[in-house]
Design a protein around this motif. Sequence first.
Motif, PDB file in Angstrom:
ATOM      1  N   PHE A   1       0.861  -1.178   0.000  1.00  0.00           N
ATOM      2  CA  PHE A   1       0.000   0.000   0.000  1.00  0.00           C
ATOM      3  C   PHE A   1       0.891   1.220   0.000  1.00  0.00           C
ATOM      4  CE2 PHE A   1      -2.517  -3.283   2.064  1.00  0.00           C
ATOM      5  CZ  PHE A   1      -3.662  -3.237   1.283  1.00  0.00           C
ATOM      6  N   GLU A   2       0.568   2.150  -0.879  1.00  0.00           N
ATOM      7  CA  GLU A   2       1.286   3.410  -0.913  1.00  0.00           C
ATOM      8  C   GLU A   2       0.379   4.486  -0.345  1.00  0.00           C
ATOM      9  OE1 GLU A   2       3.316   6.599  -3.987  1.00  0.00           O
ATOM     10  OE2 GLU A   2       2.111   4.960  -4.789  1.00  0.00           O
ATOM     11  N   ILE A   3       0.923   5.255   0.576  1.00  0.00           N
ATOM     12  CA  ILE A   3       0.198   6.401   1.114  1.00  0.00           C
ATOM     13  C   ILE A   3       0.657   7.616   0.321  1.00  0.00           C
ATOM     14  CG2 ILE A   3      -0.227   7.833   3.141  1.00  0.00           C
ATOM     15  CD1 ILE A   3       0.549   5.281   4.795  1.00  0.00           C
ATOM     16  N   VAL A   4      -0.266   8.211  -0.397  1.00  0.00           N
ATOM     17  CA  VAL A   4       0.052   9.349  -1.253  1.00  0.00           C
ATOM     18  C   VAL A   4      -0.476  10.609  -0.573  1.00  0.00           C
ATOM     19  CG1 VAL A   4      -0.243  10.372  -3.537  1.00  0.00           C
ATOM     20  CG2 VAL A   4      -0.102   7.883  -3.290  1.00  0.00           C
ATOM     21  N   ILE A   5       0.442  11.489  -0.248  1.00  0.00           N
ATOM     22  CA  ILE A   5       0.090  12.789   0.325  1.00  0.00           C
ATOM     23  C   ILE A   5       0.898  13.834  -0.431  1.00  0.00           C
ATOM     24  CG2 ILE A   5      -0.106  14.187   2.419  1.00  0.00           C
ATOM     25  CD1 ILE A   5       0.217  11.602   4.056  1.00  0.00           C
ATOM     26  N   PRO A   6       0.408  14.257  -1.592  1.00  0.00           N
ATOM     27  CA  PRO A   6       1.169  15.226  -2.374  1.00  0.00           C
ATOM     28  C   PRO A   6       1.322  16.537  -1.622  1.00  0.00           C
ATOM     29  CG  PRO A   6      -0.822  14.518  -3.541  1.00  0.00           C
ATOM     30  CD  PRO A   6      -0.853  13.904  -2.195  1.00  0.00           C
ATOM     31  N   ARG A   7       2.537  17.007  -1.559  1.00  0.00           N
ATOM     32  CA  ARG A   7       2.815  18.226  -0.802  1.00  0.00           C
ATOM     33  C   ARG A   7       2.300  19.471  -1.527  1.00  0.00           C
ATOM     34  NH1 ARG A   7       5.960  14.243   0.736  1.00  0.00           N
ATOM     35  NH2 ARG A   7       6.651  13.935  -1.372  1.00  0.00           N
ATOM     36  N   ALA A   8       2.250  19.454  -2.861  1.00  0.00           N
ATOM     37  CA  ALA A   8       1.835  20.641  -3.612  1.00  0.00           C
ATOM     38  C   ALA A   8       0.593  20.392  -4.453  1.00  0.00           C
ATOM     39  CB  ALA A   8       2.977  21.101  -4.514  1.00  0.00           C
ATOM     40  N   GLY A   9      -0.016  19.225  -4.318  1.00  0.00           N
ATOM     41  CA  GLY A   9      -1.152  18.872  -5.160  1.00  0.00           C
ATOM     42  C   GLY A   9      -0.725  17.885  -6.228  1.00  0.00           C
ATOM     43  N   GLU A  10      -1.664  17.550  -7.094  1.00  0.00           N
ATOM     44  CA  GLU A  10      -1.410  16.604  -8.175  1.00  0.00           C
ATOM     45  C   GLU A  10      -1.796  17.244  -9.501  1.00  0.00           C
ATOM     46  OE1 GLU A  10      -2.013  12.090  -6.898  1.00  0.00           O
ATOM     47  OE2 GLU A  10      -3.881  13.209  -6.812  1.00  0.00           O
ATOM     48  N   PRO A  11      -1.229  16.724 -10.592  1.00  0.00           N
ATOM     49  CA  PRO A  11      -1.691  17.201 -11.904  1.00  0.00           C
ATOM     50  C   PRO A  11      -3.186  16.920 -12.049  1.00  0.00           C
ATOM     51  CG  PRO A  11       0.341  15.960 -12.108  1.00  0.00           C
ATOM     52  CD  PRO A  11      -0.136  15.790 -10.695  1.00  0.00           C
ATOM     53  N   PRO A  12      -3.953  17.764 -12.647  1.00  0.00           N
ATOM     54  CA  PRO A  12      -3.566  18.945 -13.403  1.00  0.00           C
ATOM     55  C   PRO A  12      -3.425  20.216 -12.563  1.00  0.00           C
ATOM     56  CG  PRO A  12      -5.906  18.596 -13.679  1.00  0.00           C
ATOM     57  CD  PRO A  12      -5.388  17.469 -12.802  1.00  0.00           C
ATOM     58  N   GLU A  13      -3.596  20.124 -11.230  1.00  0.00           N
ATOM     59  CA  GLU A  13      -3.447  21.320 -10.384  1.00  0.00           C
ATOM     60  C   GLU A  13      -2.038  21.887 -10.449  1.00  0.00           C
ATOM     61  OE1 GLU A  13      -4.292  19.388  -6.759  1.00  0.00           O
ATOM     62  OE2 GLU A  13      -6.421  19.850  -6.789  1.00  0.00           O
ATOM     63  N   ILE A  14      -1.053  21.013 -10.543  1.00  0.00           N
ATOM     64  CA  ILE A  14       0.338  21.450 -10.667  1.00  0.00           C
ATOM     65  C   ILE A  14       0.926  20.793 -11.914  1.00  0.00           C
ATOM     66  CG2 ILE A  14       0.624  21.777  -8.176  1.00  0.00           C
ATOM     67  CD1 ILE A  14       2.330  19.158  -8.230  1.00  0.00           C
ATOM     68  N   PRO A  15       1.978  21.366 -12.473  1.00  0.00           N
ATOM     69  CA  PRO A  15       2.604  20.772 -13.653  1.00  0.00           C
ATOM     70  C   PRO A  15       3.212  19.406 -13.341  1.00  0.00           C
ATOM     71  CG  PRO A  15       3.316  23.048 -13.348  1.00  0.00           C
ATOM     72  CD  PRO A  15       2.577  22.650 -12.111  1.00  0.00           C
ATOM     73  N   PHE A  16       3.159  18.497 -14.317  1.00  0.00           N
ATOM     74  CA  PHE A  16       3.615  17.129 -14.085  1.00  0.00           C
ATOM     75  C   PHE A  16       5.099  17.059 -13.736  1.00  0.00           C
ATOM     76  CE2 PHE A  16       4.950  12.833 -14.789  1.00  0.00           C
ATOM     77  CZ  PHE A  16       3.932  12.119 -14.186  1.00  0.00           C
ATOM     78  N   GLY A  17       5.940  17.875 -14.367  1.00  0.00           N
ATOM     79  CA  GLY A  17       7.371  17.845 -14.065  1.00  0.00           C
ATOM     80  C   GLY A  17       7.641  18.143 -12.595  1.00  0.00           C
ATOM     81  N   PHE A  18       6.895  19.095 -12.027  1.00  0.00           N
ATOM     82  CA  PHE A  18       7.067  19.409 -10.611  1.00  0.00           C
ATOM     83  C   PHE A  18       6.554  18.262  -9.739  1.00  0.00           C
ATOM     84  CE2 PHE A  18       6.359  21.278  -6.504  1.00  0.00           C
ATOM     85  CZ  PHE A  18       7.488  22.065  -6.330  1.00  0.00           C
ATOM     86  N   TYR A  19       5.470  17.632 -10.140  1.00  0.00           N
ATOM     87  CA  TYR A  19       4.937  16.466  -9.400  1.00  0.00           C
ATOM     88  C   TYR A  19       5.969  15.331  -9.402  1.00  0.00           C
ATOM     89  CZ  TYR A  19       1.525  12.900  -7.977  1.00  0.00           C
ATOM     90  OH  TYR A  19       0.844  11.895  -7.332  1.00  0.00           O
ATOM     91  N   LEU A  20       6.657  15.139 -10.523  1.00  0.00           N
ATOM     92  CA  LEU A  20       7.725  14.144 -10.584  1.00  0.00           C
ATOM     93  C   LEU A  20       8.840  14.518  -9.613  1.00  0.00           C
ATOM     94  CD1 LEU A  20       9.099  11.673 -11.879  1.00  0.00           C
ATOM     95  CD2 LEU A  20       9.871  13.180 -13.731  1.00  0.00           C
TER      96      LEU A  20
END
Length: 145
Positions: A120-139
């Motif tokens: 199980f992966e716990i996903v807690i994006p610190r800045a949001g997820e695409p499309p809210e933020i650019p994919f390169g920054f999400y990477l």
Amino acid sequence: MLSEATRILMELRETGQTLRAITDIPYDAAYAAQREVAEALGEAVGGWKVAICPRGVPIAAPLLASTIHGDGCRLDLPSSDFIKIETELALRLASDLPPRAAPYTREDIVAAIASVSSAFEIVIPRAGEPPEIPFGFYLADYLGN
């Protein structure tokens, strides 16, 4: 010297928020920021999250060793408006697959796998997820892991 993306990511990790605008960055800069964040945190990489990006390109993000937990662990999760639990397959490799000129074949990859288990992966994006933020920054933000 830390890149601007790394400074923003460290700010998000330390405070949970950023007042800076987040712009897209190329994938090579995202991978550089991943390395810089791990170094700045003094953390060892314990594994890798591997996926296919929206453009169909294979991508990877480090899983910090301190964030990998075994069976039966109990975690205190931060209060967040956005926490996702994703079911994943976890592969343990018997041997490394270092960079090389020729692409690895399916047979090469299968031969390197020692075991497969559910995770199980716990996903807690610190800045949001695409499309809210650019994919390169999400990477750069470890794909939210």
